[in-house]
Write a protein that holds these residues in place. Sequence first.
Motif, PDB file in Angstrom:
ATOM      1  N   SER A   1       0.868  -1.324   0.003  1.00 48.74           N
ATOM      2  CA  SER A   1       0.233  -0.076  -0.084  1.00 48.74           C
ATOM      3  C   SER A   1       0.932   1.225  -0.011  1.00 48.74           C
ATOM      4  O   SER A   1       0.289   2.582  -0.198  1.00 48.74           O
ATOM      5  CB  SER A   1      -0.961  -0.055   1.173  1.00 48.74           C
ATOM      6  OG  SER A   1      -0.032  -0.092   2.388  1.00 48.74           O
ATOM      7  N   SER A   2       2.068   1.026   0.114  1.00 50.91           N
ATOM      8  CA  SER A   2       3.202   2.302   0.149  1.00 50.91           C
ATOM      9  C   SER A   2       4.474   1.743  -0.048  1.00 50.91           C
ATOM     10  O   SER A   2       4.714   0.446   0.098  1.00 50.91           O
ATOM     11  CB  SER A   2       2.990   3.041   1.497  1.00 50.91           C
ATOM     12  OG  SER A   2       3.498   2.431   2.626  1.00 50.91           O
ATOM     13  N   THR A   3       5.498   2.553  -0.070  1.00 53.35           N
ATOM     14  CA  THR A   3       6.850   2.101  -0.415  1.00 53.35           C
ATOM     15  C   THR A   3       7.668   2.730   1.098  1.00 53.35           C
ATOM     16  O   THR A   3       8.847   2.988   1.117  1.00 53.35           O
ATOM     17  CB  THR A   3       7.373   2.451  -1.722  1.00 53.35           C
ATOM     18  OG1 THR A   3       7.426   3.869  -1.808  1.00 53.35           O
ATOM     19  CG2 THR A   3       6.865   1.887  -2.736  1.00 53.35           C
ATOM     20  N   ASP A   4       6.863   2.925   2.178  1.00 56.04           N
ATOM     21  CA  ASP A   4       7.660   3.421   3.288  1.00 56.04           C
ATOM     22  C   ASP A   4       8.778   2.563   3.863  1.00 56.04           C
ATOM     23  O   ASP A   4       9.608   3.243   4.542  1.00 56.04           O
ATOM     24  CB  ASP A   4       6.490   3.474   4.146  1.00 56.04           C
ATOM     25  CG  ASP A   4       5.523   5.033   3.972  1.00 56.04           C
ATOM     26  OD1 ASP A   4       6.088   5.737   3.249  1.00 56.04           O
ATOM     27  OD2 ASP A   4       4.680   4.986   4.540  1.00 56.04           O
ATOM     28  N   ASP A   5       8.511   1.148   3.790  1.00 56.42           N
ATOM     29  CA  ASP A   5       9.942   0.536   4.095  1.00 56.42           C
ATOM     30  C   ASP A   5      10.829   0.012   3.203  1.00 56.42           C
ATOM     31  O   ASP A   5      11.436  -0.968   3.229  1.00 56.42           O
ATOM     32  CB  ASP A   5       9.516  -0.884   5.079  1.00 56.42           C
ATOM     33  CG  ASP A   5       8.134  -1.399   4.263  1.00 56.42           C
ATOM     34  OD1 ASP A   5       8.006  -1.151   3.205  1.00 56.42           O
ATOM     35  OD2 ASP A   5       7.931  -2.679   4.913  1.00 56.42           O
ATOM     36  N   PHE A   6      10.827   0.729   1.752  1.00 56.73           N
ATOM     37  CA  PHE A   6      11.659   0.456   0.957  1.00 56.73           C
ATOM     38  C   PHE A   6      12.733   1.564   0.548  1.00 56.73           C
ATOM     39  O   PHE A   6      12.258   3.070   0.987  1.00 56.73           O
ATOM     40  CB  PHE A   6      10.914   0.434  -0.334  1.00 56.73           C
ATOM     41  CG  PHE A   6      10.289  -0.987  -0.653  1.00 56.73           C
ATOM     42  CD1 PHE A   6      10.627  -1.971  -1.176  1.00 56.73           C
ATOM     43  CD2 PHE A   6       8.935  -1.190  -0.116  1.00 56.73           C
ATOM     44  CE1 PHE A   6       9.964  -3.279  -1.581  1.00 56.73           C
ATOM     45  CE2 PHE A   6       8.074  -2.345  -0.101  1.00 56.73           C
ATOM     46  CZ  PHE A   6       8.614  -3.387  -0.875  1.00 56.73           C
TER      47      PHE A   6
ATOM     48  N   PRO B   1      15.599   2.174  10.951  1.00 53.86           N
ATOM     49  CA  PRO B   1      15.421   1.180  11.172  1.00 53.86           C
ATOM     50  C   PRO B   1      14.197   0.411  10.560  1.00 53.86           C
ATOM     51  O   PRO B   1      13.904  -0.641  10.305  1.00 53.86           O
ATOM     52  CB  PRO B   1      15.080   0.889  12.740  1.00 53.86           C
ATOM     53  CG  PRO B   1      14.568   2.336  13.056  1.00 53.86           C
ATOM     54  CD  PRO B   1      15.536   3.122  12.049  1.00 53.86           C
ATOM     55  N   GLY B   2      13.328   1.231   9.994  1.00 52.75           N
ATOM     56  CA  GLY B   2      12.109   0.874   9.112  1.00 52.75           C
ATOM     57  C   GLY B   2      12.480   0.253   7.960  1.00 52.75           C
ATOM     58  O   GLY B   2      11.511  -0.312   7.149  1.00 52.75           O
ATOM     59  N   ILE B   3      13.626   0.299   7.231  1.00 51.40           N
ATOM     60  CA  ILE B   3      14.061   0.008   5.916  1.00 51.40           C
ATOM     61  C   ILE B   3      14.073  -1.597   6.143  1.00 51.40           C
ATOM     62  O   ILE B   3      14.985  -2.129   6.599  1.00 51.40           O
ATOM     63  CB  ILE B   3      15.394   0.449   5.606  1.00 51.40           C
ATOM     64  CG1 ILE B   3      14.956   2.112   5.305  1.00 51.40           C
ATOM     65  CG2 ILE B   3      15.553  -0.203   4.186  1.00 51.40           C
ATOM     66  CD1 ILE B   3      16.485   2.580   5.083  1.00 51.40           C
ATOM     67  N   LYS B   4      13.181  -2.234   5.166  1.00 51.60           N
ATOM     68  CA  LYS B   4      13.262  -3.487   5.097  1.00 51.60           C
ATOM     69  C   LYS B   4      13.790  -4.383   3.653  1.00 51.60           C
ATOM     70  O   LYS B   4      14.368  -5.304   3.711  1.00 51.60           O
ATOM     71  CB  LYS B   4      11.770  -4.390   5.285  1.00 51.60           C
ATOM     72  CG  LYS B   4      11.579  -5.759   5.247  1.00 51.60           C
ATOM     73  CD  LYS B   4      10.049  -6.156   5.253  1.00 51.60           C
ATOM     74  CE  LYS B   4      10.117  -7.683   5.599  1.00 51.60           C
ATOM     75  NZ  LYS B   4       8.439  -8.105   5.719  1.00 51.60           N
ATOM     76  N   PHE B   5      13.710  -3.168   2.829  1.00 50.22           N
ATOM     77  CA  PHE B   5      14.119  -3.794   1.396  1.00 50.22           C
ATOM     78  C   PHE B   5      14.645  -2.498   0.907  1.00 50.22           C
ATOM     79  O   PHE B   5      14.164  -1.614   0.565  1.00 50.22           O
ATOM     80  CB  PHE B   5      13.140  -4.525   0.709  1.00 50.22           C
ATOM     81  CG  PHE B   5      13.425  -5.223  -0.745  1.00 50.22           C
ATOM     82  CD1 PHE B   5      14.004  -6.486  -0.717  1.00 50.22           C
ATOM     83  CD2 PHE B   5      13.635  -4.399  -1.772  1.00 50.22           C
ATOM     84  CE1 PHE B   5      14.326  -7.014  -1.640  1.00 50.22           C
ATOM     85  CE2 PHE B   5      14.116  -5.175  -3.103  1.00 50.22           C
ATOM     86  CZ  PHE B   5      14.414  -6.435  -3.151  1.00 50.22           C
ATOM     87  N   GLY B   6      16.189  -2.876   0.176  1.00 49.03           N
ATOM     88  CA  GLY B   6      16.583  -1.721  -0.445  1.00 49.03           C
ATOM     89  C   GLY B   6      16.760  -2.088  -1.760  1.00 49.03           C
ATOM     90  O   GLY B   6      17.265  -3.271  -2.212  1.00 49.03           O
ATOM     91  N   LEU B   7      16.728  -1.435  -2.875  1.00 49.45           N
ATOM     92  CA  LEU B   7      17.084  -1.559  -4.190  1.00 49.45           C
ATOM     93  C   LEU B   7      17.785  -0.202  -4.869  1.00 49.45           C
ATOM     94  O   LEU B   7      17.316   0.775  -4.981  1.00 49.45           O
ATOM     95  CB  LEU B   7      15.863  -1.772  -4.872  1.00 49.45           C
ATOM     96  CG  LEU B   7      15.873  -2.104  -6.391  1.00 49.45           C
ATOM     97  CD1 LEU B   7      16.801  -3.510  -6.628  1.00 49.45           C
ATOM     98  CD2 LEU B   7      14.632  -2.359  -7.152  1.00 49.45           C
ATOM     99  N   SER B   8      19.164  -0.590  -5.322  1.00 45.62           N
ATOM    100  CA  SER B   8      19.867   0.680  -5.618  1.00 45.62           C
ATOM    101  C   SER B   8      20.296   0.334  -7.211  1.00 45.62           C
ATOM    102  O   SER B   8      20.974  -0.571  -7.373  1.00 45.62           O
ATOM    103  CB  SER B   8      20.991   0.905  -4.678  1.00 45.62           C
ATOM    104  OG  SER B   8      20.784   1.395  -3.564  1.00 45.62           O
ATOM    105  N   GLY B   9      20.128   1.198  -8.120  1.00 48.04           N
ATOM    106  CA  GLY B   9      20.640   1.202  -9.417  1.00 48.04           C
ATOM    107  C   GLY B   9      21.911   1.851  -9.533  1.00 48.04           C
ATOM    108  O   GLY B   9      22.282   3.376  -9.240  1.00 48.04           O
ATOM    109  N   CYS B  10      23.093   1.052 -10.037  1.00 49.89           N
ATOM    110  CA  CYS B  10      24.353   1.396  -9.931  1.00 49.89           C
ATOM    111  C   CYS B  10      25.243   0.848 -10.997  1.00 49.89           C
ATOM    112  O   CYS B  10      24.470   0.669 -12.175  1.00 49.89           O
ATOM    113  CB  CYS B  10      25.226   1.160  -8.610  1.00 49.89           C
ATOM    114  SG  CYS B  10      24.778  -0.478  -7.976  1.00 49.89           S
ATOM    115  N   HIS B  11      26.479   0.477 -10.915  1.00 50.35           N
ATOM    116  CA  HIS B  11      27.289   0.492 -11.993  1.00 50.35           C
ATOM    117  C   HIS B  11      28.314  -0.627 -11.610  1.00 50.35           C
ATOM    118  O   HIS B  11      28.313  -1.286 -10.738  1.00 50.35           O
ATOM    119  CB  HIS B  11      28.136   1.587 -12.495  1.00 50.35           C
ATOM    120  CG  HIS B  11      27.241   2.932 -12.739  1.00 50.35           C
ATOM    121  ND1 HIS B  11      26.726   3.121 -13.809  1.00 50.35           N
ATOM    122  CD2 HIS B  11      26.745   3.741 -11.777  1.00 50.35           C
ATOM    123  CE1 HIS B  11      26.076   4.245 -13.727  1.00 50.35           C
ATOM    124  NE2 HIS B  11      25.766   4.458 -12.326  1.00 50.35           N
TER     125      HIS B  11
END
Length: 537
Positions: free
Chosen positions: A157-162, A361-371
């Motif tokens: 329902s949101s991306t608050d923990d992403f 601490p709320g971050i459950k899943f991270g996705l980073s675009g890099c090189h």
Amino acid sequence: MTSLTPRPPYTDDELNKLYPPSLQLQQVQILMRHGERTPVTARFQNAGLKPFWPYCASVRQLRSIMLDYNGENKPKDLAMPTTTGKPSFHTVEWKRRLETFGHKDEPVVAKGPGHEIDDICDFGALTDLGRQSTSRLGMRLRKLYVDRLGFLPETISSTDDFYLRSTNVPRALESMHQAFQALYPPSTREADPETGKFPVPTVLTRGPGDETLYPNDGNCRRFAALSRAFAQRAADRWNTSDEMEYLNKVYGKWMPANSPRVAVDSRPRLSGIMDTVNASLAHGPETRLPEGFYDHKARKLLERIASDEWFAGFNESREYRMLGIGGLLGDIVERMVSRAEHTHSSHPVNTESATSDPSGPGIKFGLSGCHDTTLAGMLSSLGAYDSSSWPPFTSHIAIELFRKADSTSSPADQISAVTPPAKRGWWESMFSGSAGRNKNPPGSGIGRKSSEYLTSSEKSKLDGYYVRMRYNDEPVTIPGCKTPGNHLEGDESFCTLSAFKSIVDKFTPQDWKQQCRMNLGQPATPPSGEPEWAGHP
């Protein structure tokens, strides 16, 4: 290496071994290289390769955000808020064609190998194939973390923990978007009851002077000097070698008259030759070079020598990895430690902080675009990089935080004495900021506090937590994690969070911008001349 060939999905037995029931997955951070792209500059037109490639259908469907304007507003009123208290905007659609130099510099529309004028890619642009491969990565992530592990919910329902982040390079940002769109397609996004729309995801970016998602030699003078030194070392090591002679037999006849020999520092550089070879191999026959360019032995030599030029410094120099990738790894560790600190806290985690607090601490899943330099720099800095293979397009690293299923948090009821730090060596003494590594502002957590200064109570917060890295779905083992007590019994790829943090702490900068201005003019290697090997606490 060019396009990635993903390994088959894990079997049930493999999945049970990779994610044993004795461990609970707590957090995942994904760093992904962008998908297939065009070369960053035109090369080898003398071999018949056209400079402009027709693989970017997205440029037919570009959109820009426009401020609403009825033609009557005075200039000072253009940005006046609407009744909602915010300016009103709308989107306009347009398609792009590239213009370039023609005969006698007259302007002409760029054309592809079949005289196409639409779908033409700019240099270094994410192609349609790159969009497909990054979307498939997102689908694989969904299959693993949603369907098979149940770590992520089926709908959001949101991306608050992403934690969504990218460099400002368009191909990296677009690749991240493609992957996230496949991870959570529109049908899995729940609309807000009040607005009837899914809340717009927040994506974090940084300005060039603050960027840590790639080794930032353009904004760190000391790192630029170190990079040049290791590049020169690679040139001295390889330019007269038998391996370079072989490369000249394969590619020499295509080199320009003003730089007739292939070399680490030729024009084009050896890494530039590899760039065009890999980009052209990934795409269609219309943009292929003569078959000799794809000689298997030559391609492996290109990767091996280019890796030595670009990544050996991370493995051999603590200062190199500190200035090149230490800030990024420090951020990753801080997010894991923050999650561990608050997992069993008596205070509920405020998940809204995930989009406003990048280390919260709320971050459950991270996705980073890099090189590619991000992934190889990170692996090299942990002593876990295969220097014979360049990261393919759409490669990714997954950093996973686990907690023992039977572990309990230790309440910090007492303040323990600080563990006496080890004697500082020559390297630490060069940086005046290192003396402040033990200082930790109240309430900031222990993620950025050096392990050698943690109290016993603070160290206990990391007990029962493990870190495992997977590179292109294969587990990675870090040398320093092999030591007894530094890993999960029976599996060295599960590094204790305490050991992982201790390894990364050794090269996490305390004031990156200041340290980038230090040691200018000093040698690239420590006085001893001995390598400071990566991957050890």
